[in-house]
Design an enzyme around this catalytic site. Structure first.
Site, PDB file in Angstrom:
ATOM      1  N   GLU A  79       0.827  -1.220   0.000  1.00 19.62           N
ATOM      2  CA  GLU A  79       0.000   0.000   0.000  1.00 19.62           C
ATOM      3  C   GLU A  79       0.857   1.265   0.000  1.00 19.62           C
ATOM      4  OE1 GLU A  79      -3.018   0.196   3.055  1.00 19.62           O
ATOM      5  OE2 GLU A  79      -3.652   2.182   2.413  1.00 19.62           O
ATOM      6  N   LYS A 258      -7.574  -0.643  11.727  1.00 25.38           N
ATOM      7  CA  LYS A 258      -6.887  -1.050  10.482  1.00 25.38           C
ATOM      8  C   LYS A 258      -5.684  -0.141  10.237  1.00 25.38           C
ATOM      9  CE  LYS A 258      -6.177  -1.299   5.806  1.00 25.38           C
ATOM     10  NZ  LYS A 258      -5.374  -0.389   4.965  1.00 25.38           N
ATOM     11  N   ASP A 274       3.902 -14.415  10.960  1.00 24.39           N
ATOM     12  CA  ASP A 274       2.593 -14.918  10.549  1.00 24.39           C
ATOM     13  C   ASP A 274       1.560 -13.780  10.625  1.00 24.39           C
ATOM     14  OD1 ASP A 274       0.065 -16.150  10.519  1.00 24.39           O
ATOM     15  OD2 ASP A 274       0.829 -17.989  11.408  1.00 24.39           O
ATOM     16  N   HIS A 373      -2.933  11.453   1.956  1.00 23.52           N
ATOM     17  CA  HIS A 373      -2.513  10.070   1.732  1.00 23.52           C
ATOM     18  C   HIS A 373      -2.855   9.592   0.315  1.00 23.52           C
ATOM     19  CE1 HIS A 373      -3.161   5.723   3.310  1.00 23.52           C
ATOM     20  NE2 HIS A 373      -3.867   5.745   2.228  1.00 23.52           N
TER      21      HIS A 373
HETATM   22  P1  NAD Z   1       9.319 -23.303  14.879  1.00 20.92           P
HETATM   23  O1  NAD Z   1       8.791 -24.562  15.414  1.00 20.92           O
HETATM   24  O2  NAD Z   1       9.714 -23.285  13.436  1.00 20.92           O
HETATM   25  O3  NAD Z   1      10.585 -22.794  15.719  1.00 20.92           O
HETATM   26  C1  NAD Z   1      10.570 -22.646  17.099  1.00 20.92           C
HETATM   27  C2  NAD Z   1      11.613 -23.572  17.663  1.00 20.92           C
HETATM   28  O4  NAD Z   1      12.925 -23.043  17.447  1.00 20.92           O
HETATM   29  C3  NAD Z   1      11.499 -23.720  19.170  1.00 20.92           C
HETATM   30  O5  NAD Z   1      10.484 -24.625  19.520  1.00 20.92           O
HETATM   31  C4  NAD Z   1      12.910 -24.175  19.531  1.00 20.92           C
HETATM   32  O6  NAD Z   1      13.041 -25.573  19.363  1.00 20.92           O
HETATM   33  C5  NAD Z   1      13.792 -23.508  18.465  1.00 20.92           C
HETATM   34  N1  NAD Z   1      14.584 -22.356  18.967  1.00 20.92           N
HETATM   35  C6  NAD Z   1      15.890 -22.099  18.666  1.00 20.92           C
HETATM   36  N2  NAD Z   1      16.306 -20.951  19.229  1.00 20.92           N
HETATM   37  C7  NAD Z   1      15.264 -20.458  19.917  1.00 20.92           C
HETATM   38  C8  NAD Z   1      15.067 -19.262  20.697  1.00 20.92           C
HETATM   39  N3  NAD Z   1      16.050 -18.339  20.882  1.00 20.92           N
HETATM   40  N4  NAD Z   1      13.842 -19.032  21.236  1.00 20.92           N
HETATM   41  C9  NAD Z   1      12.845 -19.912  21.049  1.00 20.92           C
HETATM   42  N5  NAD Z   1      12.974 -21.068  20.326  1.00 20.92           N
HETATM   43  C10 NAD Z   1      14.165 -21.343  19.753  1.00 20.92           C
HETATM   44  O7  NAD Z   1       8.322 -22.089  15.059  1.00 20.92           O
HETATM   45  P2  NAD Z   1       7.221 -21.701  16.124  1.00 20.92           P
HETATM   46  O8  NAD Z   1       7.588 -20.349  16.628  1.00 20.92           O
HETATM   47  O9  NAD Z   1       6.960 -22.777  17.138  1.00 20.92           O
HETATM   48  O10 NAD Z   1       5.956 -21.593  15.203  1.00 20.92           O
HETATM   49  C11 NAD Z   1       5.841 -20.533  14.247  1.00 20.92           C
HETATM   50  C12 NAD Z   1       5.354 -21.084  12.928  1.00 20.92           C
HETATM   51  O11 NAD Z   1       4.195 -21.890  13.138  1.00 20.92           O
HETATM   52  C13 NAD Z   1       4.921 -19.973  12.004  1.00 20.92           C
HETATM   53  O12 NAD Z   1       5.448 -20.257  10.723  1.00 20.92           O
HETATM   54  C14 NAD Z   1       3.386 -20.087  11.987  1.00 20.92           C
HETATM   55  O13 NAD Z   1       2.856 -19.639  10.766  1.00 20.92           O
HETATM   56  C15 NAD Z   1       3.202 -21.564  12.166  1.00 20.92           C
HETATM   57  N6  NAD Z   1       1.928 -22.057  12.731  1.00 20.92           N
HETATM   58  C16 NAD Z   1       0.937 -21.224  13.159  1.00 20.92           C
HETATM   59  C17 NAD Z   1      -0.230 -21.755  13.716  1.00 20.92           C
HETATM   60  C18 NAD Z   1      -1.295 -20.812  14.245  1.00 20.92           C
HETATM   61  O14 NAD Z   1      -1.081 -19.629  14.315  1.00 20.92           O
HETATM   62  N7  NAD Z   1      -2.471 -21.280  14.644  1.00 20.92           N
HETATM   63  C19 NAD Z   1      -0.381 -23.134  13.842  1.00 20.92           C
HETATM   64  C20 NAD Z   1       0.669 -23.955  13.409  1.00 20.92           C
HETATM   65  C21 NAD Z   1       1.823 -23.421  12.860  1.00 20.92           C
END
Ligand code: NAD
Length: 385
Positions: A79, A258, A274, A373
């Site tokens: 945008e 928004k 996300d 804008h």
């Molecule tokens: P992920 O599982 O890819 O990574 C997180 C992992 O990274 C941790 O569990 C840990 O094992 C590791 N890690 C390494 N260094 C870390 C640090 N400094 N701090 C924390 N963890 C560290 O990602 P996630 O954050 O568990 O999930 C995010 C993804 O899940 C996004 O892509 C999202 O779109 C997707 N997702 C979203 C939903 C929802 O919103 N309902 C559901 C399922 C999946």
């Protein structure tokens, strides 16, 4: 002290001059910007049925001072005028010291839907074993544990006639934590079934993120709000009246909020987070009994010289996990802009949302959105301009 990001005329530089200003000479980053960071193979490995990548403009907004520290704010949006508005709002806020921000607790909450004939008795059994149940889950994610995260505690959620909703709070450190929370919930489910004789059906995080409330606040000099031939004093009063309108009218609150998400989702996208999760968390927080409510609150300082605006919303942003570290351009930008902790990223996104909101409300109170804008929109669409 970090270099000031208040750069008059930044918008008049070429993209390559802006990259040099923000990142210095960095050939690897130059190559990533040239390709947009995706190639077709990477895209094909990441998502299904890919035809090719879709590039969007990647910007950086100047003028931000957050918790006393100058910061560049990465923004990705389709945008026109959103980045200019963020820079403008940040400049107004910087005149009074910038944004004061506080990231919410890095906690994700998973819900388990336990179907059981006596929910009260089931919760009593679970509560009695809660600490042990939580402790058993921790080893499932050693990387999260190593960064201070992991399952934290169980809590009783909603109770229906033959259903008990169990909440599992998970400390997520620098991750958004959706996968981590879901993994723990799935591991917990058979343990709850064995303990209660019930059956778990749903086991998934809530995108409401009730404990992840990030706050941002800023003050604006009333004098500097003069706009479109209207005095600063009159614009300030009109901005307060606009804010009151959003408090009373859910239809107005939707567009009011928004304008805040314009900035927040641009930072979310630029950091490969996300966008749907952030949008739903914000909407859930804004929703009151009578419909949508403003995410911001406005007031005037006792001496009348400043307008104060505050913002609070849950921000499920991460700097590890998902695409954030997998995308080479995003990873380099997060490192270069010192946004590698989730807390700093949440503060930055909240400040950006508030900056966009300030600029939008001021334009609406002044010469109007169309005149200000939208003029930028029109110019962008006219290739001869
Ligand atoms: P992920 O599982 O890819 O990574 C997180 C992992 O990274 C941790 O569990 C840990 O094992 C590791 N890690 C390494 N260094 C870390 C640090 N400094 N701090 C924390 N963890 C560290 O990602 P996630 O954050 O568990 O999930 C995010 C993804 O899940 C996004 O892509 C999202 O779109 C997707 N997702 C979203 C939903 C929802 O919103 N309902 C559901 C399922 C999946």
């Amino acid at each position: 002290m970090r270099p000031d990001t208040r750069r008059p005329g930044f918008h008049r530089l070429t993209p390559s001059e802006r990259r040099a200003t923000v990142f210095g000479e960095d050939p690897a980053l130059e190559a990533l910007f040239a390709s947009g960071g995706w190639d077709a193979d990477f895209a094909d490995r990441w998502v299904e049925d890919v035809l090719g990548p879709l590039a969007l403009p990647f910007s950086v907004a100047p003028n931000f001072v957050i918790n006393g520290e100058p910061r560049w704010v990465p923004m990705c949006t389709e945008e026109p005028s959103v980045v200019a508005a963020a820079a403008h709002g940040a400049r107004l806020a910087a005149a009074c010291g910038g944004f004061v921000c506080e990231a919410g607790e890095a906690v994700a909450t998973a819900q388990l839907q336990l179907v059981v004939s006596d929910p009260a008795a089931a919760w009593a059994s679970i509560e009695a074993r809660a600490d042990a149940l939580v402790a058993e889950l921790a080893p499932l994610d050693p990387a999260l544990f190593a960064h201070g995260g992991g399952p934290e505690r169980l809590e009783r959620g909603a109770v229906f006639a033959d259903e008990l909703i169990v909440h599992l709070h998970v400390r997520t450190a620098d991750a958004m934590g959706a996968n981590a929370a879901n993994t723990f919930a799935e591991a917990l489910a058979p343990r709850l079934e064995a303990l209660t004789g019930g059956a778990v059906i749903g086991r998934i995080l809530t995108n409401a993120y009730p404990r992840r409330l990030t706050r941002a606040a800023a003050e604006l000099p009333v004098e500097a709000l003069a706009h479109g031939g209207i005095s600063g004093e009159a614009v300030a009063e009109r901005m307060l009246r606009l804010a009151r309108w959003a408090e009373r009218d859910p239809l107005r609150a939707v567009t009011h909020d928004k304008g805040i998400l314009n900035g927040i989702l641009a930072v979310t996208l630029a950091t490969a987070n996300d966008t749907r999760a952030v949008a739903m968390a914000a909407a859930a927080h804004a929703c009151g009994p009578g419909g949508l409510r403003p995410l911001s609150a406005w007031s005037r300082s006792a001496d009348g010289a400043r307008l104060r605006c505050e913002l609070a919303l849950p921000l499920p942003l991460g700097t590890v996990g998902g695409l954030t570290v997998a995308h080479p351009l995003v990873r380099r930008v997060l490192e270069a802009l010192d946004l590698t902790s989730a807390a700093r990223l949440c503060e930055t996104a909240a400040a950006c949302g508030l900056a966009n909101h300030v600029a939008a409300l001021r334009a609406l109170a002044g010469e109007g959105i169309q005149a200000g804008h939208m003029a930028l929109h029109a110019r962008k669409q006219d290739p001869t301009s």
